[in-house]
Scaffold this motif. Structure first.
Motif, PDB file in Angstrom:
ATOM      1  N   THR A   1      42.454  46.190  46.295  1.00 36.57           N
ATOM      2  CA  THR A   1      41.779  47.081  45.347  1.00 36.57           C
ATOM      3  C   THR A   1      40.727  47.955  46.016  1.00 36.57           C
ATOM      4  OG1 THR A   1      40.129  45.395  44.780  1.00 36.57           O
ATOM      5  CG2 THR A   1      42.140  45.474  43.433  1.00 36.57           C
ATOM      6  N   VAL A   2      40.445  47.697  47.284  1.00 42.31           N
ATOM      7  CA  VAL A   2      39.416  48.456  48.001  1.00 42.31           C
ATOM      8  C   VAL A   2      40.061  49.546  48.848  1.00 42.31           C
ATOM      9  CG1 VAL A   2      37.620  48.306  49.773  1.00 42.31           C
ATOM     10  CG2 VAL A   2      37.810  46.516  48.047  1.00 42.31           C
ATOM     11  N   ASP A   3      39.498  50.734  48.805  1.00 41.13           N
ATOM     12  CA  ASP A   3      39.974  51.863  49.611  1.00 41.13           C
ATOM     13  C   ASP A   3      39.894  51.499  51.098  1.00 41.13           C
ATOM     14  OD1 ASP A   3      40.469  54.246  50.892  1.00 41.13           O
ATOM     15  OD2 ASP A   3      38.888  55.382  49.872  1.00 41.13           O
TER      16      ASP A   3
ATOM     17  N   ASP B   1      33.996  45.954  42.942  1.00 34.54           N
ATOM     18  CA  ASP B   1      35.360  46.446  42.721  1.00 34.54           C
ATOM     19  C   ASP B   1      36.427  45.587  43.394  1.00 34.54           C
ATOM     20  OD1 ASP B   1      34.896  47.008  45.367  1.00 34.54           O
ATOM     21  OD2 ASP B   1      35.293  49.164  45.220  1.00 34.54           O
ATOM     22  N   ASN B   2      36.084  44.345  43.723  1.00 37.60           N
ATOM     23  CA  ASN B   2      37.065  43.493  44.395  1.00 37.60           C
ATOM     24  C   ASN B   2      36.675  42.021  44.241  1.00 37.60           C
ATOM     25  OD1 ASN B   2      35.759  42.395  47.147  1.00 37.60           O
ATOM     26  ND2 ASN B   2      34.963  44.444  46.710  1.00 37.60           N
ATOM     27  N   TRP B   3      37.669  41.142  44.415  1.00 44.97           N
ATOM     28  CA  TRP B   3      37.459  39.712  44.212  1.00 44.97           C
ATOM     29  C   TRP B   3      36.528  39.094  45.256  1.00 44.97           C
ATOM     30  CZ3 TRP B   3      38.582  36.373  48.088  1.00 44.97           C
ATOM     31  CH2 TRP B   3      39.495  36.790  49.077  1.00 44.97           C
TER      32      TRP B   3
ATOM     33  N   THR C   1      36.163  44.248  34.799  1.00 41.23           N
ATOM     34  CA  THR C   1      36.948  43.140  35.351  1.00 41.23           C
ATOM     35  C   THR C   1      36.102  42.151  36.131  1.00 41.23           C
ATOM     36  OG1 THR C   1      38.951  44.479  35.484  1.00 41.23           O
ATOM     37  CG2 THR C   1      38.827  42.561  36.946  1.00 41.23           C
ATOM     38  N   TYR C   2      35.324  42.636  37.075  1.00 42.63           N
ATOM     39  CA  TYR C   2      34.640  41.721  37.989  1.00 42.63           C
ATOM     40  C   TYR C   2      33.348  41.158  37.406  1.00 42.63           C
ATOM     41  CZ  TYR C   2      38.300  43.211  41.027  1.00 42.63           C
ATOM     42  OH  TYR C   2      39.565  43.457  41.544  1.00 42.63           O
TER      43      TYR C   2
ATOM     44  N   GLU D   1      44.102  41.818  33.134  1.00 40.69           N
ATOM     45  CA  GLU D   1      43.710  41.965  34.534  1.00 40.69           C
ATOM     46  C   GLU D   1      44.044  40.706  35.333  1.00 40.69           C
ATOM     47  OE1 GLU D   1      42.537  44.506  36.130  1.00 40.69           O
ATOM     48  OE2 GLU D   1      42.134  45.886  34.461  1.00 40.69           O
ATOM     49  N   TYR D   2      44.792  40.881  36.404  1.00 35.65           N
ATOM     50  CA  TYR D   2      45.190  39.767  37.264  1.00 35.65           C
ATOM     51  C   TYR D   2      43.971  38.992  37.760  1.00 35.65           C
ATOM     52  CZ  TYR D   2      46.772  37.378  41.499  1.00 35.65           C
ATOM     53  OH  TYR D   2      47.005  36.442  42.466  1.00 35.65           O
ATOM     54  N   TYR D   3      42.934  39.706  38.195  1.00 33.19           N
ATOM     55  CA  TYR D   3      41.794  39.033  38.819  1.00 33.19           C
ATOM     56  C   TYR D   3      40.908  38.313  37.807  1.00 33.19           C
ATOM     57  CZ  TYR D   3      43.213  41.169  43.166  1.00 33.19           C
ATOM     58  OH  TYR D   3      43.940  41.527  44.270  1.00 33.19           O
TER      59      TYR D   3
END
Length: 233
Positions: A28-30, A102-104, A135-136, A169-171
């Motif tokens: 999910t991270v650029d 923005d990420n797990w 989400t996070y 959302e998967y996460y």
């Protein structure tokens, strides 16, 4: 210490091979925002930043410099906040930071030490975060329930809060499954009805069972029974 100076120090720790690995496990991270720094080095840098602050618990200029440009700046941010000893100051920084996660990995590595000693003060924040549309923020709330409220502080109401979360959302759902697998290991008799009565969506239900079966904290007898409770997707 200015943020651009922090970026310079981060790049001095760069490991290009590790950057490629990080990009693979955190999709999910650029990719362009990933410098490539191993976690122990980032944790050590966080401790260095905190030590350099004169009579302050956190490097305020860096923490107030949101949004950050690089993934590792967010990681560093999480580690610095986690070292904050004052609960009120810490939770204030957490609230400012959560919308930018923005990420797990950053979400899961944000683990404030001060929360452990102030669980009663933490709970109202968790109840707010778990209702977020982000989400996070939701994932973090569930993670805090799992980390701080599954032992002597457990209450069935908390499991119900996680069960009632509705998300595509998967996460989020992976964290819900992780929560219930951990809860089964720690509070088996109280949590089992959530599985028996199918209170979770099918995917999360099966994933929680899968993670429980993989756990060494679940007995073979319990694992065999849990296998019979899987549902068709």
């Amino acid at each position: 210490m200015k943020t651009n100076k922090i970026q310079e120090q981060l790049f001095s720790l760069q490991d290009a091979q590790y950057a490629a690995f990080t990009a693979r496990i955190i999709p999910t991270v650029d990719r362009d925002s990933i410098i490539g720094i191993r976690t122990p080095a980032l944790r050590a840098f966080a401790k260095e930043l905190v030590r350099k602050e004169d009579k302050a618990a956190a490097p305020e200029e860096f923490l107030n410099g949101l949004p950050h440009k690089y993934f590792e700046e967010n990681q560093l941010h999480a580690f610095v906040i986690s070292l904050e000893k004052d609960f009120d100051k810490c939770v204030s920084h957490v609230e400012k930071f959560l919308p930018y996660i923005d990420n797990w990995a950053t979400c899961d590595q944000l683990s404030p030490k001060s929360f452990k000693k102030e669980k009663e003060k933490l709970l109202p924040y968790i109840k707010k975060w778990i209702k977020s549309e982000k989400t996070y923020t939701v994932r973090f709330a569930i993670g805090m329930l799992m980390q701080h409220f599954l032992d002597e502080n457990f209450c069935e109401q908390y499991a119900s809060m996680v069960a009632k979360v509705k998300s595509d959302e998967y996460y989020v759902n992976m964290m819900r499954a992780w929560y219930f697998a951990t809860a089964l290991a720690k509070q088996y008799n109280l949590i089992l009805p959530y599985i028996q009565q199918k209170k979770l969506d099918a995917w999360t239900h099966n994933k929680a069972i899968q993670k429980s079966i993989e756990s060494y904290r679940i007995t073979e007898e319990e694992k065999n029974y849990l296998r019979t409770l899987k549902v068709s997707l």
